[in-house]
Design a protein around this motif. Structure first.
Motif, short mmCIF file in Angstrom:
data_model
loop_
_atom_site.label_atom_id
_atom_site.label_comp_id
_atom_site.label_asym_id
_atom_site.label_seq_id
_atom_site.Cartn_x
_atom_site.Cartn_y
_atom_site.Cartn_z
N GLU A 1 0.85 -1.20 0.00
CA GLU A 1 0.00 0.00 0.00
C GLU A 1 0.88 1.24 0.00
N ARG A 2 0.49 2.16 -0.84
CA ARG A 2 1.21 3.43 -1.03
C ARG A 2 1.12 4.34 0.19
N ARG A 3 -0.06 4.42 0.78
CA ARG A 3 -0.28 5.37 1.88
C ARG A 3 0.26 4.79 3.19
N LEU B 1 -3.95 1.60 5.75
CA LEU B 1 -4.66 0.67 4.87
C LEU B 1 -6.11 1.09 4.66
N GLY B 2 -6.74 0.56 3.64
CA GLY B 2 -8.19 0.74 3.48
C GLY B 2 -8.59 1.52 2.25
N GLY B 3 -7.66 2.29 1.66
CA GLY B 3 -8.03 3.11 0.50
C GLY B 3 -9.17 4.04 0.88
N ALA B 4 -10.29 3.93 0.17
CA ALA B 4 -11.44 4.80 0.46
C ALA B 4 -12.31 4.26 1.59
N LEU C 1 -20.21 15.35 5.44
CA LEU C 1 -21.04 16.02 4.43
C LEU C 1 -20.62 15.53 3.06
N PHE C 2 -21.43 14.67 2.50
CA PHE C 2 -21.18 14.15 1.16
C PHE C 2 -21.94 15.07 0.21
N THR C 3 -21.20 15.83 -0.59
CA THR C 3 -21.86 16.90 -1.35
C THR C 3 -21.70 16.71 -2.86
N ASN D 1 -5.04 -3.14 -7.36
CA ASN D 1 -6.22 -2.57 -6.69
C ASN D 1 -6.37 -1.09 -7.07
N ALA D 2 -5.39 -0.57 -7.80
CA ALA D 2 -5.47 0.82 -8.26
C ALA D 2 -6.51 0.91 -9.38
N THR D 3 -6.88 2.12 -9.76
CA THR D 3 -7.88 2.27 -10.82
C THR D 3 -7.30 1.73 -12.13
N GLY E 1 -9.84 -4.14 -8.28
CA GLY E 1 -10.50 -3.04 -7.57
C GLY E 1 -11.88 -2.72 -8.12
N SER E 2 -12.44 -1.64 -7.60
CA SER E 2 -13.80 -1.25 -7.95
C SER E 2 -14.00 -0.90 -9.42
N GLY E 3 -12.89 -0.69 -10.14
CA GLY E 3 -13.01 -0.42 -11.57
C GLY E 3 -13.57 -1.62 -12.32
N PHE F 1 -16.05 5.59 -7.46
CA PHE F 1 -16.27 4.18 -7.81
C PHE F 1 -15.17 3.60 -8.70
N HIS F 2 -14.03 4.27 -8.87
CA HIS F 2 -12.98 3.84 -9.82
C HIS F 2 -13.53 3.81 -11.25
N GLY F 3 -14.36 4.77 -11.58
CA GLY F 3 -14.97 4.82 -12.91
C GLY F 3 -16.47 4.89 -12.77
C1 FAD Z 1 -15.99 10.34 -0.60
C2 FAD Z 1 -16.42 8.91 -0.80
C3 FAD Z 1 -17.57 8.44 -0.19
C4 FAD Z 1 -17.98 7.13 -0.39
N1 FAD Z 1 -19.06 6.64 0.31
C5 FAD Z 1 -19.31 5.32 0.27
C6 FAD Z 1 -20.20 4.74 1.22
O1 FAD Z 1 -20.72 5.41 2.12
N2 FAD Z 1 -20.44 3.41 1.14
C7 FAD Z 1 -19.84 2.62 0.18
O2 FAD Z 1 -20.11 1.41 0.15
N3 FAD Z 1 -18.96 3.15 -0.69
C8 FAD Z 1 -18.66 4.45 -0.65
N4 FAD Z 1 -17.70 4.98 -1.47
C9 FAD Z 1 -17.09 4.12 -2.52
C10 FAD Z 1 -16.09 3.14 -1.92
O3 FAD Z 1 -15.44 3.70 -0.84
C11 FAD Z 1 -15.06 2.72 -2.96
O4 FAD Z 1 -15.72 2.30 -4.15
C12 FAD Z 1 -14.23 1.57 -2.45
O5 FAD Z 1 -13.78 1.81 -1.14
C13 FAD Z 1 -13.04 1.34 -3.36
O6 FAD Z 1 -12.34 0.22 -2.86
P1 FAD Z 1 -11.15 -0.43 -3.65
O7 FAD Z 1 -10.48 -1.39 -2.72
O8 FAD Z 1 -11.62 -0.96 -4.94
O9 FAD Z 1 -10.17 0.78 -3.99
P2 FAD Z 1 -9.50 1.86 -3.07
O10 FAD Z 1 -10.18 1.95 -1.79
O11 FAD Z 1 -9.40 3.09 -3.89
O12 FAD Z 1 -8.06 1.27 -2.81
C14 FAD Z 1 -7.03 1.32 -3.76
C15 FAD Z 1 -5.74 1.38 -3.00
O13 FAD Z 1 -4.64 1.29 -3.90
C16 FAD Z 1 -3.62 2.14 -3.42
N5 FAD Z 1 -2.69 2.44 -4.50
C17 FAD Z 1 -2.95 3.13 -5.64
N6 FAD Z 1 -1.82 3.21 -6.38
C18 FAD Z 1 -0.85 2.56 -5.70
C19 FAD Z 1 0.53 2.32 -5.95
N7 FAD Z 1 1.16 2.80 -7.04
N8 FAD Z 1 1.24 1.62 -5.02
C20 FAD Z 1 0.64 1.14 -3.91
N9 FAD Z 1 -0.67 1.36 -3.62
C21 FAD Z 1 -1.40 2.06 -4.51
C22 FAD Z 1 -4.39 3.35 -2.94
O14 FAD Z 1 -3.62 4.15 -2.06
C23 FAD Z 1 -5.58 2.69 -2.24
O15 FAD Z 1 -5.31 2.41 -0.90
C24 FAD Z 1 -17.24 6.27 -1.25
C25 FAD Z 1 -16.05 6.73 -1.83
C26 FAD Z 1 -15.64 8.03 -1.61
C27 FAD Z 1 -14.35 8.51 -2.23
#
Ligand code: FAD
Length: 629
Positions: A114-116, A119-122, A505-507, A391-393, A601-603, A569-571
């Motif tokens: 994980e880059r950050r 953990l957990g991304g979004a 606040l989700f706007t 897991n990236a977009t 990932g979510s894409g 939503f990654h797209g």
């Molecule tokens: C503001 C917001 C509100 C949302 N609200 C909701 C909600 O209430 N309920 C719900 O179900 N969904 C919600 N979503 C959508 C949901 O959070 C995402 O669709 C989901 O979490 C994405 O998960 P993921 O694991 O596919 O990707 P991500 O969570 O995006 O994880 C991808 C990970 O890859 C890492 N990464 C990227 N590039 C690299 C690299 N080069 N090297 C190492 N690591 C890298 C990133 O840092 C990140 O941690 C929301 C999203 C946002 C942004």
């Protein structure tokens, strides 16, 4: 650190300096990375947080952040990855963690990079202000597939949820009649109470509402078989030997199951997938607050309006989940959404996955035979593997991480065409007082049932949402934005110091560019001020209660979380980017043009939300491929 804090006035600065030692303690103990990335920090003079209370929480905060930021638990923490794994997962978002857990469970030695710092991304919890723990991006759980919760024993690993009932509160901005408060609409699981609430606006709507929800539940439930499997294997069913084709034909089963579940409702299902949500809602209902409240689910996270085709599917996507066996329910995760990711990480570690944070992948290594060989980190370290899951977009994976020479120009063009438009600006707010709504006053400061809801502001009519959307398509943040407010600390006391709350606040709608140029800090502040002005109209005193705010515009979501275009939503979850076309027709089975490189990932199908399905489906695909080679 200091330079990152925006001071309103000298008085604020004084307060900051008084609190500095406490703050420094927090900052040094938590993480530098966090502050490096912070969008905008703001403390205002008249709105001091009870820092003593915050101090009492710091130890706990420190513990929780360290749990997220480093890998601890039942095995010794590795400080450096090994030189070789069977599988490497780029990104520790929840889907990456799910994929890793299933792979390792299946005997594939796996590491997550994980880059950050966290953990957990979004799906993450961050203590942005001392003592205030925010679900910084996603904030409600519903979509996470029940089989993943069971298989990975997420509850044993710490996942705890708070169900909300009622779940929706839509206060009106109106003068109450003869001194009465303004009206509001509250929806929950009690049908009789829902009918009473809706009856304040339309008796006709109140009468048909139970039929509508039952109908919607039926349509939403039919999608489930499609979520838990890859899309139909088109090359498999159309090419190769008859035996192979028959074997691939089993990928048609989920569609068959979906059809059987729908029965005579297939035409309705088709209609809701493709229609503007207004077409359906206007047929059922006449009252604007009800139409608008339901329509928000048709546009949430999408740069679309309720009158655009495809908003019907977005609504379905948001009602197809379940929580604690309750269909369509959304709830809060204890400790914030990072609680989901923590539980997944614990599960993955318990199977033997190596998980690392602050490991920024620079490039996916592609061998001379054209297949993935591992990754190179930004610090120069190379790690080898049989397969790589990203897991990236899709955009980040194929435009930033994959050597471009390994991809065809047609494929690159197709990747460039994936739609990542996003309307979302998330504002996380620390307050020292619960909002007190004119429509349902709580002068004693104690939470009412409406405080646990998704609170829909600027939701009096569909027209308000339409106008907000149009402004953004013209390149400007809405002047009357659609606001979904949640206050999870009302149910989960671990999130904020006593008496204080975290407000999400989700706007919508905000464009990626403001009038064709980049967002400036003034733009962010001006938009947050607009949002706060609106909240103030519904709940006077809100602005005074604000202790700090974290503003994440679409470019901030991209920069901090790696969400291309800020798309949550990654797209886009638009009709042309679903199922067999998610993210592209050539990528819909998690495999990529580079042998051994997969998307997880979510894409990918079935798309965004804290669902875990893309991670699970990708892991199943990878294991099948590893077995067949
Ligand atoms: C503001 C917001 C509100 C949302 N609200 C909701 C909600 O209430 N309920 C719900 O179900 N969904 C919600 N979503 C959508 C949901 O959070 C995402 O669709 C989901 O979490 C994405 O998960 P993921 O694991 O596919 O990707 P991500 O969570 O995006 O994880 C991808 C990970 O890859 C890492 N990464 C990227 N590039 C690299 C690299 N080069 N090297 C190492 N690591 C890298 C990133 O840092 C990140 O941690 C929301 C999203 C946002 C942004």
């Amino acid at each position: 650190m200091k330079s990152l804090i925006n001071f309103h006035n000298p008085k604020t600065k004084l307060i900051y300096l008084k609190q500095k030692s406490l703050f420094d303690l927090f900052c040094t103990s938590v993480s530098v990375g966090l502050h490096k990335e912070a969008g905008l920090w703001l403390f205002s003079a008249s709105q001091t947080v009870d820092m003593a209370a915050a101090a009492a929480r710091i130890d706990r905060g420190r513990r929780s952040v360290s749990l997220l930021g480093t890998v601890t638990g039942c095995r010794a923490t590795h400080t450096a990855p090994k030189s070789r794994y069977d599988a490497l997962v780029v990104g520790g978002g929840h889907n990456g963690l799910v994929a890793a857990a299933y792979l390792q469970k299946g005997g594939v030695k796996t590491a997550v990079l994980e880059r950050r710092h966290v953990l957990g991304g979004a799906a993450v919890t961050e203590e942005i202000f001392p003592g205030f723990h925010f679900s910084r991006c996603s904030y409600l759980l519903s979509l996470l597939r029940p089989h993943i919760i069971r298989d990975l024993e997420l509850k044993k690993h710490g996942l705890k949820v708070y169900l909300r009932d009622p779940h929706a509160f839509t206060p009106m901005l109106e003068d109450g009649v003869r001194g009465a408060p303004p009206r509001s609409l509250i929806l929950g699981s009690d049908l009789a109470s829902n009918q009473r609430e809706i009856g304040k606006f339309s008796q006709k709507d109140a009468k048909v509402y139970p039929e509508f929800t039952a109908h919607l539940e039926k349509l939403a439930g039919a999608i489930h078989p499609l979520l838990d499997s890859s899309p139909v294997d088109i090359p498999g069913v159309t090419t190769g030997s008859l035996k192979k084709r028959l074997s691939a034909a089993k990928t048609l089963m989920p569609i068959l199951k979906c059809g059987l579940k729908l029965g005579r409702n297939v035409p309705d299902f088709y209609e809701i997938l493709t229609a503007p949500i207004t077409k359906i809602l206007f047929r059922w209902f006449e009252s604007e607050p009800l139409r608008a409240t339901l329509a928000t689910d048709g546009v949430i996270g999408a740069m679309t309006s309720p009158s655009n085709p495809g908003s019907g599917y977005v609504l379905l996507h948001h009602v197809m989940g379940e929580l604690e066996k309750e269909k369509g329910a959304w709830g809060y995760v204890e400790g914030g959404m990072g609680g989901v990711s923590q539980a997944m990480a614990r599960a993955a570690r318990s199977y033997g996955v190596d998980i690392f944070t602050e490991k920024d992948v620079e490039q996916i290594l592609v061998g001379s035979d054209g297949s993935a060989k591992g990754v190179a980190l930004k610090d120069g370290t190379e790690i080898n593997s049989k397969v790589v899951l990203s897991n990236a977009t899709p955009y980040v994976t194929f435009r930033n991480l994959t050597p471009q020479a390994a991809l065809s120009s047609e494929f690159i063009r197709a990747v460039d065409q994936i739609d990542y438009t996003s309307p979302v600006t998330k504002i996380n707010v620390a307050v020292d007082k619960l909002p007190n709504f004119l429509a349902l006053p709580t002068p004693d400061g104690k939470p009412g049932p409406h405080h646990q809801c998704s609170i829909h502001l600027n939701c009096e009519s569909v027209e308000v949402l339409e106008t907000a959307y149009k402004e953004a398509t013209n390149g400007r943040p809405s002047t009357r934005p659609m606001l979904e407010m949640t206050i999870p600390s009302v149910l989960d006391p671990t999130l904020a110091p006593p008496g204080c709350h975290v407000v999400s606040l989700f706007t919508q709608f905000t464009p990626y560019h403001v009038e064709g140029r980049e967002w400036t800090s003034q733009d962010r502040e001006a938009f947050a001020d607009t949002v706060f002005d609106w909240v103030e109209q519904y709940a006077p005193g809100f602005k005074k209660s604000v202790v700090g705010r974290d503003i994440l515009s679409p470019p901030d979501l991209e920069r901090i979380f790696g969400l291309t275009g800020g798309n949550i939503f990654h797209g886009s979850m638009s009709l042309d980017q679903l199922y067999l076309a998610r993210p592209l027709p050539s990528l819909s089975n998690y495999r990529s043009p580079i042998k051994g490189l997969y998307l997880c990932g979510s894409g990918c199908h079935p798309g965004g939300g804290v669902m875990g399905s893309p991670g699970w489906n990708a892991a199943v695909t990878v294991m099948a491929d590893l077995k067949s080679h």
